[in-house]
Design a protein around this motif. Structure first.
Motif: not given
Length: 599
Positions: A219-229, A238-244, A252-257, A265-269
């Protein structure tokens, strides 16, 4: 930065529109009722078309009068903080005026375009004019975390208040900000989660990469909570994050997108093979992860890869409810464009005078590594052809075009070799490249640049005849394309008067025959008639030719652009060896007479 559109009203502005399009990366050219190979979109109503572009947050560069644009957008103007830049270019291409969104990128884009098309950017903002910078519009790679107090602080500075100290970044180098250690106001640059207050401006450098991983369907909520924590627990902004960064299997993972969209932020794979290349940097490789996706780490490995060489993992893998994250810090600011980092490499290589035996080991190594070779056609022909490389040849005189092609290729992740004769830093391409990068888009500053020295023409010519530059010498180019003839003559006179050995580059051309005669006449006033002169043509190549003369006897009619002159000082001497070969040298100053050294 939003996508840019160059918009013109008629075919009369087509050439200028194309030039501007070429100056703005990833831009489109829109023209009214005009079909042309360089036109990306043809429209039939200017007012409605530009209003639609503005509503959809395109950066607009319009070649027309400012009044037409203002009237067309009047009803669309709502909130200046949310509006994209609108820039007007005069129909003659002389002036570029940011009329909206100046501090949302408009001024920076205007300066970039002005440099590329040789126009003048007309900046009207008070802070830019008085302070030299806009405090609310930092350069790419830096983020102003809180805008609450920026207007009041800028107003205080404009009214004469000083700053305690200035951060050590080039943005502040040419500013008019005044420093006073006792001042109340301060500026701080930090990756920490700090906010500005009434006396402090805080900028966050974008040096962090957030590596993420999830189970399928997390879930996106789980991923967001992890990142914020994770950010909160480590006091990171959070403003110092340049990319994922993550593995390509999660494209195509919805939570990451959703996370990328949430933080804008852009994503690099990366492939599993890419991620396994940094296995030695992973403290606790996971067999479970390997069994699932074929690599021993996703979040840690992807963050390290995206942060680049010499990066460090500052937050190890964190886990929560089927999601993981890790944070790496880059050595440099991370600039990105269209979800891609500029990881290209540009080597500016001196080939020397021509002979491959005079080429350095480093130069040959860089040429071997390069995917693309750029240069004057005559220089490229000096190289052995390699079918696995792409060659980009230019005519003589197209120096800016060569530099621009090299930069653009490197910006698209190519390994580029820009080749020059002699040394790239002496009347060659290196200075042009660095000047373009300074005034070009900030994304170019992320390109790795190597300047590989070569044997210069004056060194090669001197080596052929002895040691004519064995004491103080100078080089002067007689090309008047960038320097006026009067300035050239003033420099020649100063060098002759100071008794320098003088090497003359580009001494004569088909259109410039008289300047060399004036130069020789000036030097004659400060030299003895028998002062030696070396006339060296195409040194190190098949048609090499070396001639000797004196300042009294020199004939200039046969001298051309392929020739280099070395004119001795009052101390320069010459003699003939046993093979009747003339040797020219300038004493270092030691008292060496008839083989006896004065000790």
């Amino acid at each position: 930065m939003n996508q840019s559109v160059v918009i013109i009203l008629s075919s009369l502005a087509l050439d200028l529109g194309i030039k501007i399009k070429n100056a703005v990366p990833q831009s489109e050219l829109h023209a009214m009722n005009l079909n042309h190979p360089d036109v990306d979109c043809s429209y039939d109503n200017f007012s409605s078309h530009i209003a639609t572009l503005f509503k959809n947050k395109y950066t607009i560069i319009a070649v027309c009068s400012a009044g037409v644009v203002i009237r067309s957008l009047a009803e669309s103007l709502k909130n200046k903080t949310e509006e994209s830049p609108v820039i007007v270019v005069s129909n003659d291409g002389r002036y570029i005026i940011p009329i909206l969104g100046a501090h949302s990128g408009g001024n920076k884009i205007s300066h970039n375009i002005s440099y590329r098309i040789n126009a003048e950017a007309v900046i009207t903002n008070m802070s830019d004019l008085r302070l030299g910078i806009a405090l609310d519009d930092p350069p790419d790679g830096y983020v102003l975390g809180d805008y609450k107090y920026i207007k009041s602080i800028a107003s205080r500075i404009l009214n004469g208040e000083d700053i305690q100290s200035l951060p050590n970044i080039s943005w502040f180098n040419n500013s008019q900000l005044k420093v006073n250690k006792q001042a109340k106001l301060s500026i701080d640059i930090t990756i920490e989660d700090k906010i500005s207050d009434k006396d402090k401006i805080i900028y966050h450098p974008q040096k962090l990469v957030l590596g993420v991983g999830t189970i399928k369907g997390a879930s996106f909520d789980s991923l967001l909570k992890l990142v914020e924590t994770t950010l909160k627990n480590n006091n990171l902004s959070k403003y110092s994050i340049a990319l994922l960064a993550t593995i390509d299997l999660k494209e195509n993972e919805d939570a990451i997108n959703q996370l990328a969209k949430f933080y804008n932020l852009p994503i690099v794979y990366y492939t599993k093979d890419d991620l396994n290349k940094v296995l030695s940097k992973i403290e606790k490789p996971s067999q479970e992860v390997f069994d699932a996706v074929g690599c021993y780490s996703v979040s840690e490995a992807s963050s390290i890869l995206a942060a680049g060489d010499n990066s460090n993992l500052i937050v190890n893998k964190q886990k929560y409810n089927g999601t993981t994250c890790a944070i790496a810090i880059s050595k440099n600011i991370i600039l990105n464009s269209n979800n891609k980092l500029a990881k290209g490499k540009l080597s500016i290589i001196g080939l020397g005078p021509g002979a491959s035996s005079w080429r350095s080991i480093e130069a040959n190594h860089l040429l071997e590594q390069a995917t693309d070779i750029v240069g004057f056609d005559g220089y490229i022909k000096l190289l052995d052809y390699d079918k696995n490389k792409k060659y980009h040849s230019f005519e003589i005189g197209q120096e800016e075009e060569r530099a621009m092609k090299s930069i653009e290729l490197a910006s698209s992740d190519k390994n580029v070799a820009l080749v020059c004769s002699g040394d790239p830093g002496i009347y060659a391409m290196a200075s042009i490249v660095f000047e373009m990068i300074e005034f070009g888009p900030d994304i170019w500053k992320n390109i790795e640049i190597i300047t590989s020295p070569g044997i210069s023409a004056v060194q090669a010519a001197a080596a052929r005849v002895g040691a004519p530059i064995g004491n103080d010498f100078c080089t002067i180019s007689l090309s008047d394309l960038m320097t006026t003839q009067q300035v050239i003559l003033d420099r020649v006179k100063a060098a002759a008067k100071a008794d320098f050995i003088i090497a003359l580059y580009n001494p004569s051309s088909k259109l410039r025959k008289t300047l060399i005669k004036k130069v020789v006449n000036i030097i004659r006033d400060y030299r003895k008639k028998e002062t030696p002169i070396v006339i060296a043509r195409s040194v190190g190549r098949k048609d090499e030719k070396i001639e000797f003369t004196t300042i009294n006897d020199i004939e200039t009619d046969t001298i051309d652009m392929m020739t280099l002159l070395i004119i001795g000082s009052t101390k320069t001497r010459s003699y003939f060896n046993s093979l009747n070969e003339q040797k020219v040298y300038t004493p270092r100053g030691y008292n060496v007479l008839k083989g006896e050294k004065n000790r």
